[in-house]
Write a protein that holds these residues in place. Sequence first.
Motif, short mmCIF file in Angstrom:
data_model
loop_
_atom_site.label_atom_id
_atom_site.label_comp_id
_atom_site.label_asym_id
_atom_site.label_seq_id
_atom_site.Cartn_x
_atom_site.Cartn_y
_atom_site.Cartn_z
N LYS A 427 0.85 -1.19 0.00
CA LYS A 427 0.00 0.00 0.00
C LYS A 427 0.88 1.23 0.00
N GLY A 432 -2.86 3.22 -3.21
CA GLY A 432 -3.62 2.48 -2.22
C GLY A 432 -3.11 1.06 -2.14
N TYR A 433 -4.01 0.10 -1.92
CA TYR A 433 -3.61 -1.31 -1.93
C TYR A 433 -3.37 -1.74 -3.38
N TYR A 434 -2.25 -2.42 -3.63
CA TYR A 434 -1.91 -2.82 -4.99
C TYR A 434 -1.31 -4.23 -4.97
N HIS A 449 -5.59 0.48 -6.21
CA HIS A 449 -6.79 1.07 -5.57
C HIS A 449 -7.72 -0.01 -5.03
N THR A 475 -9.00 3.10 -2.61
CA THR A 475 -7.89 3.50 -1.75
C THR A 475 -6.85 4.26 -2.56
N GLY A 476 -6.04 5.05 -1.88
CA GLY A 476 -5.00 5.83 -2.55
C GLY A 476 -5.57 7.07 -3.19
#
Length: 504
Positions: A427, A432-434, A449, A475-476
């Motif tokens: 992250k 974001g989370y990847y 994301h 996210t991100g």
Amino acid sequence: MNTAFIAVLLMSATGSLLVLCLALLRPLTAKTLTATWHYRMYLFVVLFLLVPVGIVGGNLFSTIPNTTNQGLPNVPAILNDMITVQQTDRLPPQTGQALPQTEPTALTLAAPVTTVFILKTVLSFLPLIWLAGVFVFIILHGIQFVRFRRKILGTSLQIDDPGTLLALKNLMTEMGIKGKLQLLSNTIIKTPMLAGLFKTLLILPEVAMSERELNVILKHELIHFKRRDLWVKSLTLAANAIHWFNPAAYRLTKNIDTFCELSCDEQVVSDMNREERQFYGETILNVLCRVIHQHSGMYATLAESKKGMERRLTHMMNVKNTSKPMVIISFMIAAALCFTGLATASVMNAAGEEKSSVGESNTPDDTYAGGNYLWPLTGYHVISAEYGSRMHPVEKAMVFHDGIDIPAPGGTPLLAANTGKIVEKGKNVTDGYYVILDHGNGQKTFYAHLSGYAESLANDDTVQQGDIIGYVGKTGDATGNHLHFGLTVDGEYIDPMSVFTQEN
């Protein structure tokens, strides 16, 4: 529409070159070749303006340059390649192994980003401006035609004179003409004319004419009818509408009108002696003189200017049978013009393809993966942001988007596009989370994301194509739920759309 616009530009350039060639040859050909030859050559140019003629013989013009996803959506590749931006809208992951990323290979842009964006936007509107011009041209000429037809039909009378009708019937039989013509008389036109493509009207000015005068006038108009010159003029007008921005198209229309009449005169007088030709010319002048005090307007088909009449009379008096050497020369010039048109179309098309291919990706070959990747989101195929330069929705600046964004509801399962090994998941503020998958042969996919990962997913795990590896989120640096999907080959980003299977 962009593809059509690029095709029009290429056809317009080819047609302009041919019009220029004919203009340069005019001092020579006007004295040695017939008006009919000139008429046919100009019709040949119309063909180049209406059809991508390069497809004939060898596929010279078969592929119109494709549009590219770089830049604003739907900007033609040839125009889009004029401007590029050396900036990315995403940072590489900040933990673990950095995802390889290279700057787009482009010319350095000296102008401010805002200026670039404005210029790219203007260029993207050129196809719309062209299309609007076509519609305006058609509407204006359509209104003019409707008014003309209404006025002509409202002031014309059916000719019932048996002698006139018999003369028309005999000439049609003698000339081998089939079909129907409605014969009318009118007080507002200066010279005889044809009107109507499907229901053709032959309209005569309401003046007294001898039987001999009537015969030569009818023969002239029947030659127009037999050659379908009204259809030719309609096609020329269509070419003029498509290429309304090109001055050469208007010159072409004028030349076709001129040589249409001159070539018709040639056919009328081809079997006449000098005395009969003189009578034919006098007939045209007499008809004009008899209606000189009647209504004037835009309805006459014969030349009305003093210069135009002098040219026609001189030409018809000097018409000669074409000698064999002149026939050979005419064919040679026609073949040279044909070759010039086809070669120009081929060269310009090849240049457009080369320029388009430069801007389509950051690697020379986007087909390396054989199109065997699976679409990562089942049931969601809309792309909200394509691969290429764009205006960043958060930063409000022109950036390079190294993948595609696919909007979907939060929590939608994310599938592995191909079998591969998880080389990194983590992250950061931007992504974001990847998750990064390594598929071998230098190929990696990047998913960002995410709202979370599949249960028990860990680094170095091998996943199969179609396995769930995570879930869509925002996210991100994201403004809504979507998946950012990227693809690299040997560390260079390419357009992911080039590798999906046909079923996707």
